[in-house]
Design an enzyme around this catalytic site. Sequence first.
Site, PDB file in Angstrom:
ATOM      1  N   THR A  16       0.837  -1.198   0.000  1.00 61.34           N
ATOM      2  CA  THR A  16       0.000   0.000   0.000  1.00 61.34           C
ATOM      3  C   THR A  16       0.875   1.254   0.000  1.00 61.34           C
ATOM      4  OG1 THR A  16      -0.070   0.081   2.428  1.00 61.34           O
ATOM      5  CG2 THR A  16      -1.795  -1.176   1.322  1.00 61.34           C
ATOM      6  N   ASP A  17       0.287   2.367  -0.417  1.00 62.24           N
ATOM      7  CA  ASP A  17       0.992   3.648  -0.319  1.00 62.24           C
ATOM      8  C   ASP A  17       0.138   4.613   0.500  1.00 62.24           C
ATOM      9  OD1 ASP A  17      -1.035   4.728  -1.922  1.00 62.24           O
ATOM     10  OD2 ASP A  17       0.166   4.681  -3.740  1.00 62.24           O
ATOM     11  N   LYS A  18       0.558   5.852   0.600  1.00 56.91           N
ATOM     12  CA  LYS A  18      -0.129   6.789   1.484  1.00 56.91           C
ATOM     13  C   LYS A  18      -1.551   7.129   1.040  1.00 56.91           C
ATOM     14  CE  LYS A  18       1.663  11.057   1.789  1.00 56.91           C
ATOM     15  NZ  LYS A  18       0.836  12.193   1.332  1.00 56.91           N
TER      16      LYS A  18
END
Lengths: 144, 144, 144, 144
Positions: A16-18
Amino acid sequence: MNKLRPYERKVYYYETDKMGIVHHSNYIRIFEEARVHYLNEAGLPFEKIEEMGILMPCLGIESSYKHPLVFDEPFMVYLKLDKFNGVTLKISYRVVSKRSGKLCAKGSSTHCFTDPELKPLRTKHSHPELYNAITQYLEYDYGF
Amino acid sequence: MNKLRPYERKVYYYETDKMGIVHHSNYIRIFEEARVHYLNEAGLPFEKIEEMGILMPCLGIESSYKHPLVFDEPFMVYLKLDKFNGVTLKISYRVVSKRSGKLCAKGSSTHCFTDPELKPLRTKHSHPELYNAITQYLEYDYGF
Amino acid sequence: MNKLRPYERKVYYYETDKMGIVHHSNYIRIFEEARVHYLNEAGLPFEKIEEMGILMPCLGIESSYKHPLVFDEPFMVYLKLDKFNGVTLKISYRVVSKRSGKLCAKGSSTHCFTDPELKPLRTKHSHPELYNAITQYLEYDYGF
Amino acid sequence: MNKLRPYERKVYYYETDKMGIVHHSNYIRIFEEARVHYLNEAGLPFEKIEEMGILMPCLGIESSYKHPLVFDEPFMVYLKLDKFNGVTLKISYRVVSKRSGKLCAKGSSTHCFTDPELKPLRTKHSHPELYNAITQYLEYDYGF
């Protein structure tokens, strides 16, 4: 021909990313995981292909993103052999959420069969067994 | 308009794979690094875009691989804004080795401007300053 | 001895996770980037070390996380050679935010010098020039 | 208490580096995959923990590397809860090759239970159900 089961797993936290969704670059890695899985399913483990002195560097990829996968979401990857001329192979992918049933990403990758120095190989002549095995799976009903 | 310097760095060890070359998925990440760099250069830091409540999820990418980068090889990334309609933005990239001068990869990414719930935004109306800033850079001579 | 400049760059978007901070695994990669940078600075490019037929697989790492780095945050990495006996090398790292001045992470990695088959090398005998160069930098004032 | 099955999968191609082995940073990611898996097995899916407004940022990790995993090699990860005081949790890991039976890596990670602003939580008071569930698994026979 073996019956090929689709590839499946869940999303890892580190994918996942931000934005809270799977980073788009990771789908390219998921395509690779699926490719290796299907080669195994077809009785052509990539490891054995490499032991024959064959590499399959990627010539190009494309992917479009339809619906983001999130952490721990289970998904399937369906695959289809598109084109094979003995030197290059094009493969298509569909990533589908097992939770929502939605198509999350679709794409393709094109690969060249090469020797360890990354020189292209005409597998029809250099490795006819591999050539025939892949050709056979062009006919397979992937239900894609 | 600011003058935009190309993005450059060297290949990291962890970006290589067992073929001894940069794994193809990493070019997608390098495109992102370049995108963020150019936005900074243009006075539009992505961080500030996100502070305005705007996200830019990726709708699609494509990349073709011409010549592999290897460990520690210095490279430049050139970029060009291709299309912008206020909602979606298409960007093209060229990755060039500083050692050989060769084109290593080229590709593009398409992004949607969205609110934090990933709903598309018509920036012409919702964020005219951002819309105008990007529109201005469509005209820029990227020397691409 | 060369004067060694600290390593610096900004956080990439793809290094963040859904908590909105740099994923902890990425600091291990940042340590590696810093290690390669300092070897270059010291006139011992890792690429040349590998050309001598020497690998430096990692025997162990540890890291503690003090303050999270966020997207686009600029940081420096300071490094120090801790121990070197000709076969194994221990290096310490400090990652400091250029924005806040805060210590974000600190850690260490231990490496073995090996031949291409991953067999340990006594560099004092096998590669005295490398051995002497590294030994010399044990004395360096890293200001760590 | 549920019976906890060990975590298992195969090495992905993109996890290898130019030494032809799994890059050492990836074991930190594998530890995380195993952690998430065991939480699921214990009936405490990390997703639900996050839905309770709890994060588990990593305070520290350490890993030592015994024997490199290679592409497509199947492995298991065994885990053990080491210490839990309601605020921090220490977990140990062992990565074992299913092919050779060898211990490939072992390590640990320490986590803090926090609110979404990364402020530490005393789960004994703030989330007693979670506290009790984790405490119960301190007693579990992990066969580690």
